[in-house]
Design an enzyme around this catalytic site. Structure first.
Site, PDB file in Angstrom:
ATOM      1  N   LEU A   1       0.817  -1.223   0.000  1.00 26.37           N
ATOM      2  CA  LEU A   1       0.000   0.000   0.000  1.00 26.37           C
ATOM      3  C   LEU A   1       0.851   1.275   0.000  1.00 26.37           C
ATOM      4  CD1 LEU A   1      -2.700   1.587   0.665  1.00 26.37           C
ATOM      5  CD2 LEU A   1      -2.334   0.920   3.049  1.00 26.37           C
TER       6      LEU A   1
ATOM      7  N   GLY B   1       4.243   1.508  -0.453  1.00 30.71           N
ATOM      8  CA  GLY B   1       5.231   1.490  -1.539  1.00 30.71           C
ATOM      9  C   GLY B   1       4.621   1.944  -2.853  1.00 30.71           C
TER      10      GLY B   1
ATOM     11  N   TYR C   1       5.044  -8.963  16.511  1.00 30.33           N
ATOM     12  CA  TYR C   1       5.195  -7.946  15.465  1.00 30.33           C
ATOM     13  C   TYR C   1       5.574  -6.593  16.091  1.00 30.33           C
ATOM     14  CZ  TYR C   1       3.800  -4.874  11.619  1.00 30.33           C
ATOM     15  OH  TYR C   1       3.777  -3.921  10.638  1.00 30.33           O
TER      16      TYR C   1
ATOM     17  N   LYS D   1       9.029  -4.338  15.564  1.00 25.54           N
ATOM     18  CA  LYS D   1       8.993  -2.973  15.014  1.00 25.54           C
ATOM     19  C   LYS D   1       9.632  -1.972  15.981  1.00 25.54           C
ATOM     20  CE  LYS D   1       7.052  -2.952  10.918  1.00 25.54           C
ATOM     21  NZ  LYS D   1       7.735  -2.334   9.776  1.00 25.54           N
TER      22      LYS D   1
ATOM     23  N   HIS E   1      -7.694  -4.015   6.703  1.00 29.58           N
ATOM     24  CA  HIS E   1      -8.044  -3.147   7.826  1.00 29.58           C
ATOM     25  C   HIS E   1      -9.440  -2.595   7.567  1.00 29.58           C
ATOM     26  CE1 HIS E   1      -3.652  -3.215   8.600  1.00 29.58           C
ATOM     27  NE2 HIS E   1      -4.109  -3.289   9.837  1.00 29.58           N
TER      28      HIS E   1
ATOM     29  N   ARG F   1     -10.986   6.561  14.654  1.00 31.39           N
ATOM     30  CA  ARG F   1      -9.635   6.354  14.147  1.00 31.39           C
ATOM     31  C   ARG F   1      -9.178   7.584  13.373  1.00 31.39           C
ATOM     32  NH1 ARG F   1     -10.016   2.731  17.189  1.00 31.39           N
ATOM     33  NH2 ARG F   1      -9.726   0.487  16.831  1.00 31.39           N
TER      34      ARG F   1
ATOM     35  N   ASP G   1     -14.915  -4.485  19.116  1.00 32.42           N
ATOM     36  CA  ASP G   1     -14.684  -3.098  18.704  1.00 32.42           C
ATOM     37  C   ASP G   1     -13.190  -2.775  18.706  1.00 32.42           C
ATOM     38  OD1 ASP G   1     -17.012  -1.861  17.994  1.00 32.42           O
ATOM     39  OD2 ASP G   1     -17.484  -1.127  20.007  1.00 32.42           O
TER      40      ASP G   1
HETATM   41  P1  GDP Z   1      -7.123  -0.997  14.358  1.00 30.43           P
HETATM   42  O1  GDP Z   1      -7.303   0.438  14.008  1.00 30.43           O
HETATM   43  O2  GDP Z   1      -5.701  -1.356  14.662  1.00 30.43           O
HETATM   44  O3  GDP Z   1      -8.063  -1.435  15.433  1.00 30.43           O
HETATM   45  O4  GDP Z   1      -7.415  -1.879  13.071  1.00 30.43           O
HETATM   46  P2  GDP Z   1      -8.574  -1.941  11.989  1.00 30.43           P
HETATM   47  O5  GDP Z   1      -8.274  -1.024  10.879  1.00 30.43           O
HETATM   48  O6  GDP Z   1      -8.674  -3.389  11.653  1.00 30.43           O
HETATM   49  O7  GDP Z   1      -9.934  -1.406  12.645  1.00 30.43           O
HETATM   50  C1  GDP Z   1     -10.605  -2.178  13.569  1.00 30.43           C
HETATM   51  C2  GDP Z   1     -11.884  -1.496  13.962  1.00 30.43           C
HETATM   52  O8  GDP Z   1     -12.779  -1.468  12.840  1.00 30.43           O
HETATM   53  C3  GDP Z   1     -12.619  -2.236  15.064  1.00 30.43           C
HETATM   54  O9  GDP Z   1     -13.400  -1.293  15.780  1.00 30.43           O
HETATM   55  C4  GDP Z   1     -13.530  -3.160  14.278  1.00 30.43           C
HETATM   56  O10 GDP Z   1     -14.647  -3.586  15.028  1.00 30.43           O
HETATM   57  C5  GDP Z   1     -13.949  -2.230  13.133  1.00 30.43           C
HETATM   58  N1  GDP Z   1     -14.372  -2.950  11.938  1.00 30.43           N
HETATM   59  C6  GDP Z   1     -15.630  -2.941  11.418  1.00 30.43           C
HETATM   60  N2  GDP Z   1     -15.729  -3.724  10.353  1.00 30.43           N
HETATM   61  C7  GDP Z   1     -14.486  -4.219  10.118  1.00 30.43           C
HETATM   62  C8  GDP Z   1     -13.962  -5.082   9.132  1.00 30.43           C
HETATM   63  O11 GDP Z   1     -14.642  -5.559   8.223  1.00 30.43           O
HETATM   64  N3  GDP Z   1     -12.634  -5.352   9.208  1.00 30.43           N
HETATM   65  C9  GDP Z   1     -11.829  -4.822  10.185  1.00 30.43           C
HETATM   66  N4  GDP Z   1     -10.534  -5.122  10.187  1.00 30.43           N
HETATM   67  N5  GDP Z   1     -12.323  -4.021  11.155  1.00 30.43           N
HETATM   68  C10 GDP Z   1     -13.622  -3.728  11.133  1.00 30.43           C
END
Ligand code: GDP
Length: 322
Positions: free
Chosen positions: A20, A22, A146, A150, A189, A218, A278
């Site tokens: 992504l 790169g 991991y 890092k 993600h 986020r 979550d």
């Molecule tokens: P994080 O930011 O490190 O937690 O990583 P993610 O980008 O995987 O985000 C996770 C958050 O998104 C959590 O709150 C999940 O419940 C929510 N989420 C909702 N739907 C999805 C999905 O389809 N994939 C992922 N990876 N997260 C999801």
């Protein structure tokens, strides 16, 4: 060191170039005209060398003889695999990073910029998180292999500076997304996974299942913006200490899901599966240091960047990792 790192000509080697970030750097340098006169860029991926192997690492460095390295290569995966195989992720990443950093040192590379991740931050912390807090307590136990690998890049950077005066540094991006992401439901993600799931639901006339409540927030950072800043870091940033690269504002996952549905013209039902985790409710990182350096940098508005990523996914559906 300072003047040396600004000196041209410069031969920049980018490891992990097929991922992504790169791909975003390639776009910025080769398509947006971000390449300066006197610079040559070399983009390598696992096809060119297995960086876990010191001989192959040495050979690829000898081939390109870089003056600067942007080190993105890492063994990565979704949380499920990360947590199942902590040992493997620890060992592979420690080997890759040691091979890249030490070969760079042996071959007199002036500058190395490595990419860390916000998942290395301590699990129990106060917010906002800043660059000085990286080692203040263990990372989340699910991906400790991991995360510690890092974190060691930052330790090793300090050691190269202490012993050899090297300017080897790192950046810490938050929730990166964009074209060429992993759009699979299993390993993507949140934004890319939901883009993949929503488009599939549209094609199949089904509902979209989003994990959790949609309430966590986020800092979604567009890969092209990150790439532009990383190129600046490679040229101009003189510190060994890491630099957090992130948009300031946080967005609730629910809001991002609505932008995706609108961008993909998805009119079906969106179901929030509250039996699923979550994760962290927030992981706010401060952009104060970034803003001291680049007060005027304009990030692509997040909604616009999500829309552009959706458009890329639809236009490149055949080649997208989905
Ligand atoms: P994080 O930011 O490190 O937690 O990583 P993610 O980008 O995987 O985000 C996770 C958050 O998104 C959590 O709150 C999940 O419940 C929510 N989420 C909702 N739907 C999805 C999905 O389809 N994939 C992922 N990876 N997260 C999801």
């Amino acid at each position: 060191m300072a003047s040396e790192s600004n000196a041209l000509p410069r031969r920049v080697l980018v490891t992990g170039a097929s991922g992504l970030i790169g791909k975003a750097i390639q776009h910025v340098v080769l398509t947006e005209g971000g390449k300066l006169d006197g610079e040559e860029w070399f983009f390598i991926s696992s096809k060119d060398a297995d960086l876990r192997d010191v001989g192959q690492t040495r050979a690829v460095f000898e081939k390109h003889r870089p003056t600067d390295v942007i080190h993105l290569a890492a063994r990565v995966a979704g949380l499920f695999f990360l947590s199942k195989e902590n040992l493997q992720f620890l060992r592979d990443n420690v080997k890759i990073d040691d091979n890249v950093l030490h070969t760079a040192h042996q071959m007199d590379v002036t500058k190395v910029v490595s990419c860390l991740s916000s998942c290395i931050f301590p699990d129990k912390t106060t917010y906002p998180i800043d660059e000085t807090m990286i080692h203040n307590g263990p990372p989340h136990e699910s991906n400790f292999g991991y995360a510690y690998a890092k974190r060691m890049i930052d330790i090793q950077n300090r050691a190269y500076f202490r012993q050899h005066g090297r300017c080897y540094t790192s950046v810490v991006p938050t929730n990166v997304f964009g074209p060429h992401d992993n759009f699979t439901a299993e390993n993507g993600h949140v934004l890319s996974a939901v883009i993949g799931k929503t488009y599939k639901a549209k094609l199949e006339g089904t509902q979209v299942n989003v994990c959790g409540t949609g309430n966590p927030r986020r800092q979604f950072t567009y890969s092209l913006d990150l790439a532009r800043i990383m190129v600046w870091v490679m040229r101009e940033y003189k510190e060994i200490d890491p630099l957090i690269i992130s948009v300031e504002e946080e967005m609730a996952i629910k809001e991002a899901v609505e932008v995706i549905a609108e961008s993909l013209d998805f009119k079906g039902n969106i179901h929030y599966d509250t039996t699923m985790s979550d994760g962290q409710i927030r992981k706010t990182a401060t952009t104060a240091k970034l803003r001291r350096y680049l007060p005027d940098f304009t990030f692509t508005p997040v909604k616009e960047a999500i829309k552009m990523t959706c458009d890329w996914f639809v236009a490149n559906y055949d080649i997208a990792n989905k």
